[in-house]
Design a protein around this motif. Structure first.
Motif, mmCIF file in Angstrom:
data_model
loop_
_atom_site.group_PDB
_atom_site.id
_atom_site.type_symbol
_atom_site.label_atom_id
_atom_site.label_comp_id
_atom_site.label_asym_id
_atom_site.label_seq_id
_atom_site.Cartn_x
_atom_site.Cartn_y
_atom_site.Cartn_z
ATOM 1 N N HIS A 398 45.750 49.803 31.451
ATOM 2 C CA HIS A 398 44.803 50.928 31.342
ATOM 3 C C HIS A 398 43.358 50.503 31.552
ATOM 4 C CE1 HIS A 398 48.167 53.302 29.955
ATOM 5 N NE2 HIS A 398 48.361 52.501 28.901
ATOM 6 N N PHE A 399 43.136 49.587 32.500
ATOM 7 C CA PHE A 399 41.772 49.109 32.706
ATOM 8 C C PHE A 399 40.885 50.199 33.309
ATOM 9 C CE2 PHE A 399 38.482 46.856 35.134
ATOM 10 C CZ PHE A 399 37.904 46.122 34.106
ATOM 11 N N LYS A 400 41.462 51.063 34.146
ATOM 12 C CA LYS A 400 40.668 52.146 34.749
ATOM 13 C C LYS A 400 40.113 53.054 33.657
ATOM 14 C CE LYS A 400 40.868 55.740 38.281
ATOM 15 N NZ LYS A 400 40.219 56.736 37.474
ATOM 16 N N ARG A 401 40.925 53.284 32.610
ATOM 17 C CA ARG A 401 40.480 54.124 31.507
ATOM 18 C C ARG A 401 39.288 53.470 30.788
ATOM 19 N NH1 ARG A 401 44.964 54.986 27.206
ATOM 20 N NH2 ARG A 401 46.006 55.794 29.085
ATOM 21 N N ILE A 402 39.330 52.111 30.681
ATOM 22 C CA ILE A 402 38.218 51.410 30.036
ATOM 23 C C ILE A 402 36.931 51.601 30.839
ATOM 24 C CG2 ILE A 402 37.364 49.113 29.394
ATOM 25 C CD1 ILE A 402 40.265 48.312 28.879
ATOM 26 N N ASN A 403 37.029 51.458 32.144
ATOM 27 C CA ASN A 403 35.846 51.656 32.999
ATOM 28 C C ASN A 403 35.323 53.073 32.915
ATOM 29 O OD1 ASN A 403 35.251 49.146 34.045
ATOM 30 N ND2 ASN A 403 36.625 49.335 35.793
ATOM 31 N N PHE A 410 30.701 47.388 30.650
ATOM 32 C CA PHE A 410 31.629 47.031 29.581
ATOM 33 C C PHE A 410 32.919 46.460 30.177
ATOM 34 C CE2 PHE A 410 34.913 47.888 26.420
ATOM 35 C CZ PHE A 410 34.319 47.403 25.263
ATOM 36 N N GLY A 411 33.400 47.090 31.283
ATOM 37 C CA GLY A 411 34.609 46.578 31.938
ATOM 38 C C GLY A 411 34.426 45.156 32.449
ATOM 39 N N ASP A 412 33.226 44.862 32.982
ATOM 40 C CA ASP A 412 32.963 43.487 33.434
ATOM 41 C C ASP A 412 33.012 42.509 32.265
ATOM 42 O OD1 ASP A 412 32.688 44.443 35.960
ATOM 43 O OD2 ASP A 412 30.496 44.373 35.999
ATOM 44 N N GLY A 437 40.124 43.279 41.049
ATOM 45 C CA GLY A 437 40.161 44.254 39.974
ATOM 46 C C GLY A 437 40.537 43.615 38.659
ATOM 47 N N GLU A 438 41.558 44.185 37.992
ATOM 48 C CA GLU A 438 42.009 43.659 36.713
ATOM 49 C C GLU A 438 43.259 42.800 36.856
ATOM 50 O OE1 GLU A 438 44.086 47.673 37.263
ATOM 51 O OE2 GLU A 438 42.221 46.670 37.829
ATOM 52 N N GLU A 439 43.571 42.360 38.073
ATOM 53 C CA GLU A 439 44.801 41.625 38.336
ATOM 54 C C GLU A 439 44.504 40.124 38.452
ATOM 55 O OE1 GLU A 439 48.753 42.272 41.054
ATOM 56 O OE2 GLU A 439 46.804 42.515 42.016
ATOM 57 N N PHE A 440 45.287 39.327 37.692
ATOM 58 C CA PHE A 440 45.157 37.870 37.709
ATOM 59 C C PHE A 440 46.503 37.266 38.095
ATOM 60 C CE2 PHE A 440 42.167 39.587 34.690
ATOM 61 C CZ PHE A 440 41.001 38.879 34.907
ATOM 62 N N ALA A 441 46.483 36.013 38.531
ATOM 63 C CA ALA A 441 47.715 35.293 38.876
ATOM 64 C C ALA A 441 47.550 33.831 38.454
ATOM 65 C CB ALA A 441 48.008 35.383 40.371
ATOM 66 N N ALA A 442 48.696 33.187 38.148
ATOM 67 C CA ALA A 442 48.677 31.776 37.730
ATOM 68 C C ALA A 442 49.890 31.085 38.326
ATOM 69 C CB ALA A 442 48.680 31.650 36.212
#
Length: 521
Positions: A398-403, A410-412, A437-442
């Motif tokens: 729900h990162f879009k909702r946070i922005n 605040f999102g940053d 965006g809000e997507e990470f990978a490892a």
């Protein structure tokens, strides 16, 4: 009046022939002396020609071994005494087996080798069964020794006789060789003496002619001295002009002697950078890294010149520079001309550009391009060495909702906090990047699926424990959804591994978020 050209050529040819004869005879004399010295050293060696003594020792040891064996059977000696005799007997055989003295016999004596082979065989067998502290075994071996060794007493005596004959022949040969060397040396020294007398006479004749030329040379020397003074004045003026040009050059210049690194010239700015003076400056003071100095010298020795060598030079602080070098000859000695140009500012700009090209500016993690490039390398390494490797795809729920609710600033802040938490929860060998965006990978090298699930759950729990408060004072709960995939055998395409982890991520999203899903193997 100068001598006739033909007469002059004849004198030169005579002198050359005498010199060649003396040189050749000197070489021959040296060779003869070396030969005599080698013979003398061989005769003076302490352990030379000890074969006869070794043969006597072998025969005597057979008798002592028989006495000890009889004493063991009569219970007058213990098993350790017999074992000691066996070891001594075995130790006396190798010198006689390896000596070349028997090659000096007039005819081959195969019975010597047969006797030594038989002794080596039976002593080796007894040595393997050495009866240390074993009275019963000692009695068995003693009986065998009393049966076999008496038969070898006469052959070993024959070895003594053969050794004496062979050693006598060898000494005769050596004496004859030494006599021949002395005769050769005498003839060579006689010839050398005759040639030296002839050469002396020739030198006396030449010295008389040189006296006639001395006065003419004195006149020429006076004329040359005047010309040298004039030339020296010109060179001094040119040297002063060259020093002025080098001192005002934008490059740092050093001219160094290759033999002792003595500095012929060092520009003032380079001395100021290194904190040295003209006397103490050398090539080691120029380079910040000793290994770089070694590579520089190796390349200069190989090619004789260097162009555009980028390296870090010593200074306060050390700085990047482009270095050029040339091999020269200064005052009859090899030297190196080295000049450099400061590129520290350019390197700083390159480093900044490189960092911008590989790093996500918001979170400081690897960006998509750098992540993919490094991830392909890790995957190939795992394939090459047959190692396990796993991948994680992580997405903030729900990162879009946070922005939309709290604003992009605040999102940053949320993204940076999550990135820091993820970095802290992974190892140094793990690769973490922000794909967008809000997507990470490892990418987790040397990690099996069970370990990857544990890592994913630890990261999910760590992010869930983060506390954020909006501007209105409301508390924000943050969660992660994670997809886990294991590298399949033979899989080298990073996009395939990430695609399976991404599908697992979507199942986690569809399953209610704030959870971890594993892709099928």
């Amino acid at each position: 009046m100068p001598p006739h050209p033909r007469r002059r050529r004849l004198r030169r040819l005579t002198f050359l022939v005498l010199c060649c004869l003396i040189a050749g005879l000197t070489v021959c004399a040296g060779a003869a002396l070396l030969m005599v010295n080698q013979h003398a050293r061989q005769l003076a060696r302490p352990n030379t020609h000890s074969e006869l003594w070794q043969a006597y020792q072998l025969h005597a040891e057979l008798e002592r071994s028989l006495e000890t064996a009889q004493a063991v059977l009569d219970e007058r000696a213990d098993s350790d005494a017999l074992a000691t005799r066996i070891e001594v007997l075995a130790s006396l055989l190798p010198p006689l087996r390896t000596t070349s003295v028997f090659s000096h016999l007039a005819e081959p004596r195969p019975e010597i080798d047969e006797t030594l082979n038989r002794l080596e065989r039976i002593s080796g067998d007894w040595l393997k069964r050495a009866p240390w502290g074993q009275p019963a075994a000692a009695r068995n071996i003693a009986e065998e020794m009393l049966r076999q060794l008496p038969l070898l007493l006469k052959p070993t005596h024959e070895i003594i006789v053969a050794t004496h004959i062979a050693q006598t022949n060898m000494l005769d040969d050596e004496r004859q060789d030494l006599q021949h060397a002395f005769v050769l040396l005498a003839w060579v020294l006689a010839g050398l003496g005759i040639c030296c007398v002839l050469l002396t006479l020739r030198v006396i004749a030449n010295s008389r002619r040189k006296l006639l030329l001395t006065q003419r040379l004195n006149d020429l020397n006076q004329s040359l001295e005047r010309r040298v003074e004039q030339r020296t004045q010109e060179l001094t003026e040119r040297k002063a002009l060259l020093r002025y040009i080098l001192d005002t050059s934008p490059s740092d210049v050093a001219l160094l002697n290759d033999r002792d690194s003595h500095a012929h010239y060092v520009s003032p700015r380079l001395l100021q950078r290194t904190g040295a003076d003209d006397e103490s400056f050398n090539l080691t003071r120029l380079f910040n890294d000793p290994d770089e100095e070694s590579r520089f010298l190796q390349a200069l020795d190989e090619f004789g010149r260097l162009d555009g060598w980028e390296t870090r030079l010593a200074g306060d602080p050390p700085y990047w520079a482009v270095v050029w070098a040339r091999r020269l000859n200064v005052e009859g000695q090899p030297a190196s001309l080295v000049w450099s140009f400061d590129i520290n500012q350019r390197k700083a700009i390159e480093q900044e550009l490189r960092l911008l090209a590989t790093t996500d500016p918001l979170t400081g993690l690897q960006n998509r391009h750098a992540f993919v490039k490094r991830g392909v390398s890790l995957l190939k390494s795992a394939q090459r060495y047959h190692r396990q490797c796993s991948a994680l795809m992580l997405d903030i729920d729900h990162f879009k909702r946070i922005n939309d609710t709290h604003g992009h600033a605040f999102g940053d802040a949320v993204l940076k906090a999550v990135a820091a938490e993820l970095s802290q929860g992974l190892r140094e060998v793990d690769l973490l990047g922000r794909l967008g965006g809000e997507e990470f990978a490892a990418i987790l090298p040397e990690t099996d699926p069970q370990q990857a699930l544990q890592v994913a759950e630890r990261l999910r729990t760590a992010v869930q424990s983060l506390i954020f408060t909006g501007e209105d004072g409301s508390r924000l709960d943050l969660t992660l959804s994670i997809g886990v995939a294991e590298r399949r055998p033979g899989e080298v395409r990073l996009e395939d591994l990430l695609a399976r982890a991404d599908r697992a991520l979507y199942r986690a999203k569809a399953g209610g978020r704030n959870r971890t899903e594993q892709a099928p193997s």
